[in-house]
Each structure stands twice: as structure tokens, then as C-alpha cells.
Design an enzyme around this catalytic site. Structure first.
Site, PDB file in Angstrom:
ATOM      1  N   LYS A  32       0.838  -1.213   0.000  1.00  0.00           N
ATOM      2  CA  LYS A  32       0.000   0.000   0.000  1.00  0.00           C
ATOM      3  C   LYS A  32       0.874   1.264   0.000  1.00  0.00           C
ATOM      4  O   LYS A  32       0.657   2.173  -0.801  1.00  0.00           O
ATOM      5  CB  LYS A  32      -0.942   0.002   1.219  1.00  0.00           C
ATOM      6  CG  LYS A  32      -1.925  -1.175   1.196  1.00  0.00           C
ATOM      7  CD  LYS A  32      -2.873  -1.144   2.377  1.00  0.00           C
ATOM      8  CE  LYS A  32      -2.193  -1.346   3.710  1.00  0.00           C
ATOM      9  NZ  LYS A  32      -1.535  -2.660   3.850  1.00  0.00           N
ATOM     10  N   THR A  33       1.872   1.287   0.882  1.00  0.00           N
ATOM     11  CA  THR A  33       2.764   2.456   0.941  1.00  0.00           C
ATOM     12  C   THR A  33       3.518   2.599  -0.377  1.00  0.00           C
ATOM     13  O   THR A  33       3.683   3.699  -0.906  1.00  0.00           O
ATOM     14  CB  THR A  33       3.774   2.286   2.106  1.00  0.00           C
ATOM     15  OG1 THR A  33       3.036   2.008   3.288  1.00  0.00           O
ATOM     16  CG2 THR A  33       4.621   3.515   2.295  1.00  0.00           C
TER      17      THR A  33
ATOM     18  N   THR B 211      -5.663  -1.273   6.727  1.00  0.00           N
ATOM     19  CA  THR B 211      -5.729  -2.737   6.790  1.00  0.00           C
ATOM     20  C   THR B 211      -7.157  -3.150   7.174  1.00  0.00           C
ATOM     21  O   THR B 211      -7.478  -4.319   7.168  1.00  0.00           O
ATOM     22  CB  THR B 211      -4.762  -3.279   7.867  1.00  0.00           C
ATOM     23  OG1 THR B 211      -4.952  -2.517   9.059  1.00  0.00           O
ATOM     24  CG2 THR B 211      -3.319  -3.181   7.431  1.00  0.00           C
TER      25      THR B 211
ATOM     26  N   ASP C  71      -1.644   7.058   6.097  1.00  0.00           N
ATOM     27  CA  ASP C  71      -1.545   5.640   6.434  1.00  0.00           C
ATOM     28  C   ASP C  71      -2.459   5.356   7.632  1.00  0.00           C
ATOM     29  O   ASP C  71      -2.711   6.262   8.427  1.00  0.00           O
ATOM     30  CB  ASP C  71      -0.080   5.322   6.784  1.00  0.00           C
ATOM     31  CG  ASP C  71       0.243   3.849   6.630  1.00  0.00           C
ATOM     32  OD1 ASP C  71      -0.633   3.089   6.173  1.00  0.00           O
ATOM     33  OD2 ASP C  71       1.373   3.461   6.957  1.00  0.00           O
TER      34      ASP C  71
END
Ligand code: ATP
Length: 362
Positions: free
Chosen positions: A77-78, A171, A122
Site C-alpha cells: 500500500k505504501t 488494513t 496511512d
């Protein structure tokens, strides 16, 4: 904590197959991140969709819709957020939900964004509620209301913001309130990688780390990496360590088998804690169902560790089935331990098969 030499127990933070990460590892990971969409193996669907969204924005010469990336830890994702900024040729500001506990924290970040900038948020599901509300408005109208003063005399002064793009990562997409989820024009869900894609990732990482490798060695590591690039890259480094210490300087099948055995990662990517859970379930509780806390006591761990560290993979792969009455071992669990599953008794539930959809093809 970590490994306890007295009782041989392995703390969750020391597991080579844990998908969470440490600061030190984040530094190593940064060097291994693909920089462009074309260099990013796997996640074909998300890549194609994202490619289209970014290309359209480029042609319109305006920022794309806000992007939400969801999926388990360590799947990229990052990395994708950084790729989005790179593809748009825009700078990226990074912050996270836990760092934004007050609306003022978010106002400070938003009011300093440049036109077109990418704001990476995030763990967006962990942001405080007042900040979330400010974010809705900023994402939709590119405006924040700055509150000046306190109590009845407080006034909201609207502050216009230049257009920007939020890339949120989570998540736990299910924990995001619907109004926030709806502000994202594009949502990409990252899924676990298959062995073939992990082999591509590992081959690339080995090249960057100047590790000599053979296809057999890379395949062995990929197939034990739980579908997760972060774990694959970590196992690669442990196998490299083994090879260096044994003077053979090449990551081949022999090195992979020996190192992964040393680190207790078996052919299916299960480690000591996973196997302890399965053994307790099958040998001590006859396959269950058994409650989480009873199971945790049996393996000498906290219930939280069993639930968040071992269980997700065991459930996803079909070794354990969660039922309202507790955890049960599937046929696969018995077979994995080399045990014969008990015969179903007439009138009782059948043993769960364990071949659930979503199993990885390794
Ligand atoms: N498709 C991929 N190709 C190559 N490397 C990848 C890929 N996906 C992830 N990685 C590597 O795996 C590591 C972890 O990726 P990343 O930090 O992007 O995961 P994440 O989903 O953001 O994890 P978290 O939820 O813990 O923040 C990085 O080193 C990254 O380079």
C-alpha cells in the site's frame, strides 16, 4: 522481548513470518520499493485500474480522484502511494491516522499542501473523529473551517485549499465510516500474491541487494512467504545470511531449505507458533471447537497474539475454521501435522474440509 533462550518461546515480534515491521526494516524496505507502476509486479487488476485513473488525470492536467488502498500489512500500500505521487510527478506528504488526534493537527497539514500534492494518510481508520469530519469537507470542497476562539464566541473561518489528492491506506476498510469511504473516487483492494508474482519480486530484490540466486532457491522462498512481499524479502535476507555464513554465497534450494528449517518456517509458510496452535487444537482438544482464551493458554501466548498473529493466516489458508462455538481444526490441519482426522460420528457435524475459496496456489 523476542526469542527467549530459557524457555525457547518466540515472541510475536521476533517471527520471520510476521507481516508487521520495525524502523530498521523500514529503511531496508525503502531501497526495495518499485518506483513506477510498470515495475510493480502482481495486483494486476488494481494496477490496471490505477493506471487508467492516473493517465486520465494526466491528460486532464488536474489531480485525480482520491484513492483508498486497503489490504493486509506488507502487500504494497505504501509502495503504491509513492508510485502514485511519482507517476503524477508530484511531491508527497506522509502522515498517519494515529498522528492526527485533533482536527487542528489535520488543519495544519492541509493548509500547507501545495496544488496537486499527494497526501498519504496511512492507517486512516485510526484517525480521531473530529479530524475525520474535517477531512470529508477538505476532500470534497477543498476547504477547511478553522475555528477561532472558544465557547459561544468561537467562529469558523473558511480557508480555501488548492486541489490535492488524498491516498488513504488501511488494513481495516470495514472500520472506515461510510461518509469517509464515499469520498474516495477509487478504491483498490490488495490481495495476497501468488507464488509466481512473489518469485518476480524476489528476483528483483535479489538483484538490488546484489544477492546471487537460482530459480529453485527463489521458488522455495516464494512458496513459504504467506503471499506477502514483506515476508518474502525478509526470508530472502535470512537465506542470504545462511548462504554467506556457510561460505556458499548463492541463494539456491539447499540454502533456502536449510535456512528456512533453521527459522522454523515450514513448506506452507507456517512457523512454530502456527504449528503449536494446530497441535493444541488437534491433540489436546480433539479438533475443537475450543474458545480463543483456552487455546491461547494451551500454547502459552496471549489471546491477542493468537488472534492477530497466528490465526488470520491459518483461517485464510483453511487450517482453522472460526465458528460461534470457537475454533475448529479442518481436515487440512490434521493432515498438515501428519495425523489422521477423527471419523465423523453419526448425527454430529462433519469435519470442516478446509478447502476454502481464496487459498493461495502454492
Ligand atoms: N508488488 C510489489 N513488488 C515489489 N515489492 C513489493 C511489492 N509490494 C510490496 N513490496 C515490498 O514489500 C515491502 C512492504 O511494502 P509496503 O510497505 O508498501 O506494504 P504496506 O501494505 O504499506 O504495509 P503496511 O500496511 O504494514 O504499511 C516493501 O519493501 C516493498 O518494496
Amino acid at each position: 522481548m523476542g526469542y527467549d533462550p530459557d524457555d525457547g518461546s518466540l515472541d510475536a515480534t521476533a517471527r520471520v513470518v510476521d507481516a508487521s515491521t520495525t524502523d530498521e526494516e523500514r529503511r531496508i524496505e525503502a531501497a526495495l520499493r518499485p518506483r513506477r507502476l510498470a515495475e510493480f509486479p502482481g495486483q494486476q487488476r488494481v494496477r490496471d485500474q490505477l493506471g487508467l485513473v492516473l493517465e486520465a488525470a494526466r491528460r486532464r492536467q488536474s489531480p485525480p480522484d482520491h484513492v483508498l488502498l486497503s489490504g493486509p500489512p506488507g502487500l504494497g500500500k505504501t509502495t503504491l502511494a509513492m508510485i502514485i505521487a511519482a507517476e503524477l510527478e508530484q511531491p508527497m506528504r506522509i502522515t498517519s491516522g494515529p498522528a492526527i488526534q485533533h482536527a487542528g493537527d489535520l488543519a495544519a497539514v492541509l493548509s500547507s499542501l501545495a496544488e496537486g500534492e499527494v497526501l498519504f494518510l496511512d492507517e486512516i481508520h485510526r484517525m480521531a473523529r473530529p479530524a475525520e469530519e474535517m477531512l470529508y469537507l477538505a476532500m470534497e470542497d477543498f476547504r477547511v473551517d478553522v475555528i477561532v476562539g472558544k465557547g459561544p464566541g468561537a467562529t469558523a473561518i473558511p480557508l480555501e485549499l488548492p486541489p490535492f489528492t488524498v491516498v488513504g491506506a488501511t488494513t481495516r476498510a470495514g472500520l472506515l465510516p461510510a461518509p469517509l469511504r464515499d469520498r474516495f473516487g477509487f478504491t483498490g483492494h490488495l490481495d495476497y500474491y501468488n507464488t509466481k508474482d512473489l518469485q518476480l519480486i524476489l528476483t528483483r530484490s535479489a538483484g538490488l541487494l546484489e544477492i546471487e540466486s537460482t530459480p529453485d532457491g527463489i521458488h522455495e522462498i516464494a512458496s513459504r512467504s504467506r503471499g506477502t512481499p514483506r515476508i518474502a524479502n525478509r526470508l530472502l535476507r535470512r537465506v542470504r545470511d545462511w548462504a554467506q555464513v556457510h561460505g556458499q554465497h548463492i541463494v539456491d534450494e539447499e540454502a533456502a531449505l536449510a535456512a528456512l528449517e533453521l527459522f522454523d518456517v515450514d513448506q506452507q509458510g507456517l512457523d512454530r507458533l502456527d504449528r503449536a496452535v494446530l497441535e493444541a487444537l488437534c491433540k489436546r482438544f480433539g479438533g475443537g471447537p475450543v474458545g480463543l482464551s483456552t487455546l491461547a493458554v494451551a500454547v502459552g501466548e496471549e489471546p491477542d497474539t493468537v488472534e492477530t498473529v497466528a490465526e488470520p493466516y491459518l483461517v485464510r489458508e483453511g487450517y482453522i475454521v472460526r465458528t460461534p462455538r470457537g475454533r475448529s481444526a479442518s481436515r487440512m490441519a490434521w493432515e498438515h501435522l501428519g495425523l489422521t482426522p477423527p471419523k465423523p460420528v453419526a448425527g454430529q457435524e462433519q469435519l470442516p474440509i478446509g478447502d476454502q475459496p481464496g487459498r493461495l496456489d502454492h
